[in-house]
Design an enzyme around this catalytic site. Structure first.
Site, PDB file in Angstrom:
ATOM      1  N   ARG A  43       0.836  -1.222   0.000  1.00 28.88           N
ATOM      2  CA  ARG A  43       0.000   0.000   0.000  1.00 28.88           C
ATOM      3  C   ARG A  43       0.862   1.260   0.000  1.00 28.88           C
ATOM      4  O   ARG A  43       0.421   2.313  -0.470  1.00 28.88           O
ATOM      5  CB  ARG A  43      -0.982  -0.019   1.189  1.00 28.88           C
ATOM      6  CG  ARG A  43      -2.079   1.074   1.111  1.00 28.88           C
ATOM      7  CD  ARG A  43      -3.206   0.807   2.084  1.00 28.88           C
ATOM      8  NE  ARG A  43      -4.309   1.749   1.971  1.00 28.88           N
ATOM      9  CZ  ARG A  43      -4.460   2.834   2.751  1.00 28.88           C
ATOM     10  NH1 ARG A  43      -3.596   3.091   3.698  1.00 28.88           N
ATOM     11  NH2 ARG A  43      -5.486   3.635   2.569  1.00 28.88           N
ATOM     12  N   ILE A  69      -7.468   7.758  -1.247  1.00 32.12           N
ATOM     13  CA  ILE A  69      -7.306   6.301  -1.303  1.00 32.12           C
ATOM     14  C   ILE A  69      -8.173   5.797  -0.165  1.00 32.12           C
ATOM     15  O   ILE A  69      -8.093   6.293   0.953  1.00 32.12           O
ATOM     16  CB  ILE A  69      -5.818   5.873  -1.177  1.00 32.12           C
ATOM     17  CG1 ILE A  69      -5.686   4.346  -1.066  1.00 32.12           C
ATOM     18  CG2 ILE A  69      -5.102   6.537  -0.007  1.00 32.12           C
ATOM     19  CD1 ILE A  69      -4.218   3.832  -1.136  1.00 32.12           C
ATOM     20  N   SER A  70      -9.045   4.834  -0.464  1.00 31.73           N
ATOM     21  CA  SER A  70     -10.043   4.403   0.514  1.00 31.73           C
ATOM     22  C   SER A  70      -9.411   3.751   1.736  1.00 31.73           C
ATOM     23  O   SER A  70      -8.282   3.243   1.682  1.00 31.73           O
ATOM     24  CB  SER A  70     -10.997   3.395  -0.135  1.00 31.73           C
ATOM     25  OG  SER A  70     -11.513   3.907  -1.333  1.00 31.73           O
ATOM     26  N   GLN A  71     -10.189   3.730   2.796  1.00 28.72           N
ATOM     27  CA  GLN A  71      -9.778   3.037   4.014  1.00 28.72           C
ATOM     28  C   GLN A  71      -9.591   1.550   3.685  1.00 28.72           C
ATOM     29  O   GLN A  71     -10.468   0.939   3.070  1.00 28.72           O
ATOM     30  CB  GLN A  71     -10.892   3.215   5.050  1.00 28.72           C
ATOM     31  CG  GLN A  71     -10.602   2.579   6.372  1.00 28.72           C
ATOM     32  CD  GLN A  71     -11.826   2.596   7.280  1.00 28.72           C
ATOM     33  OE1 GLN A  71     -12.807   3.288   6.993  1.00 28.72           O
ATOM     34  NE2 GLN A  71     -11.771   1.836   8.337  1.00 28.72           N
ATOM     35  N   PRO A  72      -8.479   0.960   4.103  1.00 27.61           N
ATOM     36  CA  PRO A  72      -8.214  -0.435   3.735  1.00 27.61           C
ATOM     37  C   PRO A  72      -9.308  -1.413   4.154  1.00 27.61           C
ATOM     38  O   PRO A  72      -9.620  -2.337   3.405  1.00 27.61           O
ATOM     39  CB  PRO A  72      -6.903  -0.771   4.456  1.00 27.61           C
ATOM     40  CG  PRO A  72      -6.278   0.517   4.778  1.00 27.61           C
ATOM     41  CD  PRO A  72      -7.336   1.562   4.822  1.00 27.61           C
TER      42      PRO A  72
END
Ligand code: SAH
Length: 225
Positions: A43, A69-72
């Site tokens: 990431r 970038i989205s939350q994992p």
């Protein structure tokens, strides 16, 4: 050689990545294939250089063009919800950093991803090439129109908030296929929906998976960037 990501047998992010996987499990991600795909995608390569230290924290981070970038955990949960098989062709709307597409690329044979900002699309494409991910096609365009040249898709994942279920995308979904999409007010909280397209034109089934907060799905291609 890249100084970002695994190299020289020394991976400065190895420990953080391991912790991160445990966090994903603890939060409820059970599909071992999804966890494996998360493990395979560095990431840190997908965040801005100044955010590298936060790459394995379970939070969304700012990227170029005012996007995120989205939350994992949300990436993992959406990926799991797709019930992917290795032979599936998947459409993603909202390439952003490219992280979600990279995760998908480890789980299925073909990923098509659409982004309205050329800058983001080109950066993501460069990252895929660096990582040797050769099964992702990046398209610069308006994702609300889908990718008709590549349709139909077995799975569709929308990673931007839609005011309602995007009909054009539904048309490009194969019968029996699944679409995961956040639907709701674009400035607030949306319901993450899993939609199944019934065979023989018999409509759809939908279930709400959780509440999420995404940047808006904006019709049209971005003009400046
Ligand atoms: N999946 C991304 C996060 C997406 S953020 C990741 O893994 O990093 C949402 C992205 O959707 C933004 O990059 C935004 O520019 C893009 N987007 C919004 N509306 C769009 C549209 N109509 N077509 C294509 N991309 C769109």
């Amino acid at each position: 050689m890249s100084t970002r990501g695994p190299h020289d047998g020394h991976d400065p992010f190895a420990e953080a990545r391991m912790e991160f996987l445990l966090t994903m499990r603890r939060r409820g991600i059970q599909d071992i294939r999804v966890l494996r795909a998360l493990e395979l995608v560095p990431r840190e390569v997908f965040v801005e250089p100044e955010q590298e230290a936060h790459a394995y924290e379970d939070q969304a981070l700012p990227i170029e063009c005012g996007q995120t970038i989205s939350q994992p955990y949300v990436v993992a949960a959406m990926t799991e919800a797709l019930l992917l098989e290795p032979n599936h062709k998947v459409l993603e709307i909202g390439t952003g950093s490219g992280y979600q597409a990279a995760v998908l690329s480890h789980l299925t044979h073909e990923v098509v991803t659409v982004e309205r900002y050329r800058t983001l699309a080109e950066t993501a494409e460069r990252r895929f090439a660096e990582l040797g991910l050769d099964n992702i096609t990046v398209i610069v365009g308006d994702g609300t129109l889908g990718a008709p040249d590549h349709a139909p898709f077995d799975r569709i994942i929308v990673t931007a908030a839609a005011p309602e279920i995007p009909q054009r995308l539904l048309e490009q979904l194969r019968e029996g296929g699944i679409m995961v999409v956040p639907v709701g007010p674009v400035t607030g909280v949306q319901s993450l929906l899993r939609i199944r397209k019934r065979p023989k034109g018999e409509g759809i089934e939908q279930e709400t998976l959780m509440q999420v907060r995404f940047v808006p799905l904006v019709a049209g291609k971005a003009s400046a960037l």
